[in-house]
Motif scaffolding. Structure first.
Motif, PDB file in Angstrom:
ATOM      1  N   SER A   1      -8.181   2.368  -9.826  1.00 31.39           N
ATOM      2  CA  SER A   1      -8.302   2.642  -8.390  1.00 31.39           C
ATOM      3  C   SER A   1      -8.873   4.035  -8.169  1.00 31.39           C
ATOM      4  N   THR A   2      -9.712   4.124  -7.127  1.00 29.84           N
ATOM      5  CA  THR A   2     -10.265   5.412  -6.705  1.00 29.84           C
ATOM      6  C   THR A   2      -9.714   5.714  -5.327  1.00 29.84           C
ATOM      7  N   PHE A   3      -9.131   6.889  -5.184  1.00 33.43           N
ATOM      8  CA  PHE A   3      -8.494   7.234  -3.910  1.00 33.43           C
ATOM      9  C   PHE A   3      -9.245   8.357  -3.204  1.00 33.43           C
TER      10      PHE A   3
ATOM     11  N   VAL B   1      -2.498  -4.773  -3.110  1.00 34.40           N
ATOM     12  CA  VAL B   1      -2.316  -3.514  -2.367  1.00 34.40           C
ATOM     13  C   VAL B   1      -2.241  -3.638  -0.853  1.00 34.40           C
TER      14      VAL B   1
ATOM     15  N   TYR C   1       0.846  -1.202   0.000  1.00 39.08           N
ATOM     16  CA  TYR C   1       0.000   0.000   0.000  1.00 39.08           C
ATOM     17  C   TYR C   1       0.877   1.245   0.000  1.00 39.08           C
TER      18      TYR C   1
ATOM     19  N   ALA D   1      -8.193   3.471  -0.510  1.00 36.88           N
ATOM     20  CA  ALA D   1      -8.141   3.131  -1.936  1.00 36.88           C
ATOM     21  C   ALA D   1      -9.220   2.103  -2.231  1.00 36.88           C
TER      22      ALA D   1
ATOM     23  N   LEU E   1     -10.501  -0.362  -5.186  1.00 35.84           N
ATOM     24  CA  LEU E   1     -10.017  -0.964  -6.426  1.00 35.84           C
ATOM     25  C   LEU E   1     -11.188  -1.443  -7.279  1.00 35.84           C
ATOM     26  N   SER E   2     -11.055  -1.295  -8.578  1.00 37.03           N
ATOM     27  CA  SER E   2     -12.066  -1.802  -9.508  1.00 37.03           C
ATOM     28  C   SER E   2     -11.388  -2.143 -10.821  1.00 37.03           C
TER      29      SER E   2
ATOM     30  N   ASN F   1     -12.318  -5.219  -1.994  1.00 40.48           N
ATOM     31  CA  ASN F   1     -11.453  -4.348  -2.809  1.00 40.48           C
ATOM     32  C   ASN F   1     -11.244  -2.974  -2.178  1.00 40.48           C
ATOM     33  N   TYR F   2     -11.180  -2.939  -0.865  1.00 40.12           N
ATOM     34  CA  TYR F   2     -11.095  -1.652  -0.180  1.00 40.12           C
ATOM     35  C   TYR F   2     -10.014  -1.752   0.882  1.00 40.12           C
TER      36      TYR F   2
END
Length: 852
Positions: A519-521, A816, A496, A512, A514-515, A832-833
């Motif tokens: 990634s969306t932060f 991650v 990470y 973060a 994940l998809s 995914n988080y």
């Protein structure tokens, strides 16, 4: 001078005591307008002859009066060989319904039951020390059943005093006039309010107030303080008391009032007092031993007629299969190293070693043993009163002496029921007791449950003590975690850091998601997050995931990137900053988050002295001292200041501030080197006023700074609660705060000290009702991944290791790091988080374990 019974009666102007008997049960149910007269502030310095002189008018007029005695006060300690103590003993003996001695205590209604029980027990001790002579085993002719304190009732009813044998509590006004009212709680009557005057105040003033009260109020209570009584003004006081007695007597004769003592009023107001008689059979042998044949016969009869009872003696282990409550001799009969719930013995339990938990109940073995009733400083309960039936005292004699308000352990010596005739007499007495509406016959355990209310905090205390004693060996001899697997966990958490750090600022996004699309932060970080990042970086060097020069370079960029904001004219670290430095930091200050940052800074400057100067310069640039006001830490915005004293983060943050010479107070009551129940209970009470308590920052303190005695105890408390819940329900409990991957985005999960029956608490910041529903709360309950590793670091045990195995098998996100949590309801991770705080703490905990 020493006085005889006749001398006392002559001083009161009587040839024979004017006895006012307690009302019959029929009368007790009749409505009446109660009036109570209270004489307060009787201390060691009260003139003894003066007290008798001002009592005389009321005794002659047959007006009941209560005397509030302070055996220990600022003016001195009452001695049992004093004239005043002798007078008080005679009054108790000779005027059981006309003069009631009441003991003064500090305020009772501002604290929970345990502390009420302790204050009441201390009052019993003061009564013993101040009124009883040194003759062993001496008893007063009757018990003192009422306590008094001064001030307005607060948040608790005083039922805790019943443990020490008190059934009525007076909360008297300090001055002036307040409405009189009363409430019941667990068989204790609480009377509060009334009129308060000094003895030297004008008669007409007192008469006017009393007239108005009798006219307007459903009941009246007049307190007259003896504080101003001196040898010089006794005569004038007697004149006023005579006038008051004459006036009260006239009201009573006219049927306008019924003067009573508190105990008489208690019985009148509640004829069914539900006083508990705990039945104890002392046995000499086991059920198959011929010597105990009579005990077996009596036990069979009691079973057949549904009477619960307690067996006590050297051989009670042989009776345990019979399913009865048992009480062992002190120091014997322990099973598997556990202390029994109940013992009989010859002395107080206060000196016992806390490593071997004291019993919950301790009873006197013989009538000559005079244990002080109540709850001692190790939370061991001593029954209020005993009635011994043996070769010297028959069951019928004992029955005739039973007091209607005294919870009593009825002890049947085996010699008293060894023949058929003796057993029949004992059975007859038990039947009569059970038929009386005021008495309830039970075993000793049920007596204790009835008269010693176990509030939630006391249950938590007992659970902690019992579980930690039981698990002591398992905690010290636990098999270590697999070191290779732990290193793999740390390496995964480190991804990470390496994957998401900003090359320019050195900062890392707090979360973060994940998809498949990427990634969306959440490209912001709090000072708490940054503290976790620093601790994770230090751990990476310790685990050979990064070199010290790399740490120095990275940390220098990070420290340089921390912006300051102006809040209320103070230069401070912003509460939330953008990790890329492209957005203005939040114009606010969070003191707890900064406390974690300071702990991290302190560890970093010790770990890498090359960074010491830039760290200390950074901290010196901030006006942190000005955020601490009157010893209390504050959050700040430009519009307001918020006191953060009442928070579970405060103790931890204050220790961080202290590493840089800044002093702030903790909300946790200090143990001050004590290991008794009083200290532990005070700590639990202070923690309970804050809210649910979780693994963070409690366990972080242990890993980073070493536990203080207070946080060690609270950590043990939480560990014991989780372990016991798992033992009973199979649920893997591991509570902490953490992020969610959807609204409301964050939850605080912890243990509620104030709700022992349903203690697991989930809170969210949002006020939206959909996030408050039981179904939603249940759906977000989780096993905290980071907390699992913290428990393994601070409490190595098969349970904490099971937590690590569980989260390792479910929460890994190979690209991650680790997911933040695993939902209890589904056993699935937050998909995914991942977040900075979780991975930083896993690194920190892993390094702590591997380098221990």
């Amino acid at each position: 001078m020493k006085i005889s019974r006749r001398n006392l009666l002559l001083k009161l102007g009587l040839q024979y005591p004017a006895m006012i008997v307690l009302p019959s049960f029929a009368l007790a149910e009749s409505p009446f307008k109660s009036f109570q007269l209270v004489l307060s502030d009787i201390t060691a310095t009260t003139p003894a002859d003066g007290l008798l002189a001002i009592l005389e008018p009321f005794v002659k007029a047959r007006i009941p009066i209560s005397c509030v005695v302070s055996p220990q006060s600022d003016t001195g300690t009452l001695r049992p060989d004093s004239t005043l103590a002798e007078y008080l003993r005679r009054l108790i003996a000779d005027y059981p319904a006309q003069v009631e001695v009441v003991l003064k205590t500090p305020t009772l209604t501002d604290r929970p039951y345990y502390f009420q029980s302790r204050l009441a027990t201390q009052a019993r001790q003061q009564l013993k020390d101040g009124l009883l002579t040194a003759q062993p085993g001496q008893q007063l002719a009757r018990s003192v059943l009422t306590l008094a304190n001064f001030g307005t009732p607060q948040g608790y009813e005083p039922a805790g005093v019943r443990a020490a044998g008190f059934r009525t509590v007076l909360s008297l006004p300090r001055s002036g006039i307040e409405p009189v009212d009363s409430r019941w709680d667990r068989g204790v009557l609480h009377i509060f309010g009334g009129m308060h005057f000094r003895l030297d105040e004008p008669f007409e003033l007192i008469k006017g107030a009393l007239t108005a009260s009798v006219r307007d109020d459903p009941r009246s209570l007049l307190t007259l303080s003896t504080q101003t009584l001196t040898p010089e003004n006794i005569q004038s006081a007697v004149v006023r008391m005579t006038a008051i007695a004459t006036f009260i007597s006239g009201l009573a004769e006219a049927g306008q009032i019924v003067p009573t003592t508190p105990t008489e009023y208690h019985v009148r107001a509640s004829p069914n007092t539900d006083t508990v008689i705990g039945l104890r059979l002392d046995v000499l042998g086991g059920p198959d031993d011929p010597i105990s044949g009579s005990a077996l016969e009596l036990a069979k009869w009691l079973h057949a007629h549904s009477f619960a009872f307690t067996l006590a003696g050297e051989t009670v282990h042989a009776w345990e299969d019979a399913g009865v409550d048992v009480c062992r001799p002190e120091g014997r009969g322990h099973v598997d190293g556990q202390s029994p719930d109940c013992v009989i013995g010859n002395g107080p339990a206060d000196t016992q070693d806390m490593l071997s938990p004291p019993p919950r109940i301790k009873m006197a073995a013989f009538r000559e043993i005079n244990l002080v009733a109540g709850v001692d400083q190790q939370a061991t309960f001593h029954p209020p009163r005993y009635a011994f039936v043996d070769e010297h005292t028959s069951a019928r004699q004992t029955f005739s002496r039973m007091n209607i308000l005294e919870d009593t352990v009825l002890v049947l010596d085996q010699k008293s029921y060894s023949t058929v005739a003796q057993r029949q007499k004992t059975i007859d007495v038990i039947k009569k007791l059970n038929k009386r509406s005021s008495f309830r016959v039970s075993d000793v355990a049920a007596l204790v449950d009835q008269i010693q209310p176990l509030d939630s905090i006391r249950r938590v205390f007992h659970q902690t003590r019992e579980v930690m004693h039981r698990e002591h060996g398992a905690l010290t001899a636990s098999e270590p975690l697999d070191r290779n697997l732990l290193r793999d966990d740390a390496a995964l958490a480190w991804r990470y850091f390496t994957k998401f750090s900003n090359a320019e600022t050195g900062l890392i996004p707090s979360t973060a998601l994940l998809s498949d699309e990427g990634s969306t932060f959440y490209n912001y970080a709090t000072m708490w997050d940054i503290g976790s990042q620093i601790f994770g970086m230090i751990a990476a060097v310790e685990l050979d995931l990064m070199t010290l020069p790399e740490l120095n370079d990275w940390a220098a960029r990070l420290i340089d990137s921390l912006p300051s904001v102006s809040v209320q004219g103070l230069r401070l670290p912003g509460a939330i900053i953008h990790v890329d430095g492209i957005a203005m930091p939040d114009q606010s200050f969070n003191t707890c988050d900064v406390g974690r940052l300071l702990n991290a800074f302190h560890r970093l400057r010790l770990f890498s002295p090359a960074l010491k100067d830039i760290i200390e310069q950074k901290v010196a640039d901030w006006s942190l001292q000005d955020t601490i006001r009157d010893g209390r830490m504050h959050d700040l915005t430009n519009n307001r200041s918020k006191d953060r004293f009442i928070s579970h983060c405060t103790n931890y943050a204050a220790r961080g501030y202290a590493t840089f010479g800044l002093t702030a107070n903790s909300p946790y009551a200090p143990l001050n080197g004590r290991s008794d129940a009083d200290a532990s209970m005070a700590l639990l009470f202070s923690a309970s006023t804050i809210g649910g308590i979780g693994a963070e920052p409690l366990l972080l303190e242990g890993v980073e700074l070493g536990f203080s005695p207070e946080t060690q105890y609270l950590a043990d408390m939480l560990f014991a609660a989780q372990l016991e819940d798992n033992r009973k329900t199979g649920t893997l409990r591991c509570v902490s705060e953490g992020p969610l991957n959807e609204a409301p985005w964050f939850s605080y999960q912890g243990y509620n000290l104030n709700n022992f029956a349903d203690p697991w608490l989930v809170q969210v910041i949002s006020s939206d009702k959909q996030y408050k529903s039981p179904d939603f709360i249940r759906s977000i309950e989780m096993v905290s991944v980071k907390a699992a590793y913290l428990w393994a670091a601070t409490h190595p045990h098969s349970y904490s290791h099971a937590l690590v195995d569980y989260v390792r098998s479910r929460a890994r996100i190979e690209s991650v790091g680790f997911s933040s949590g695993i939902f209890l309801e589904t056993g699935l991770p937050i998909k995914n988080y991942s977040d900075l705080n979780t991975n930083g703490i896993i690194l920190q905990a892993a390094a702590h374990i591997l380098n221990a």
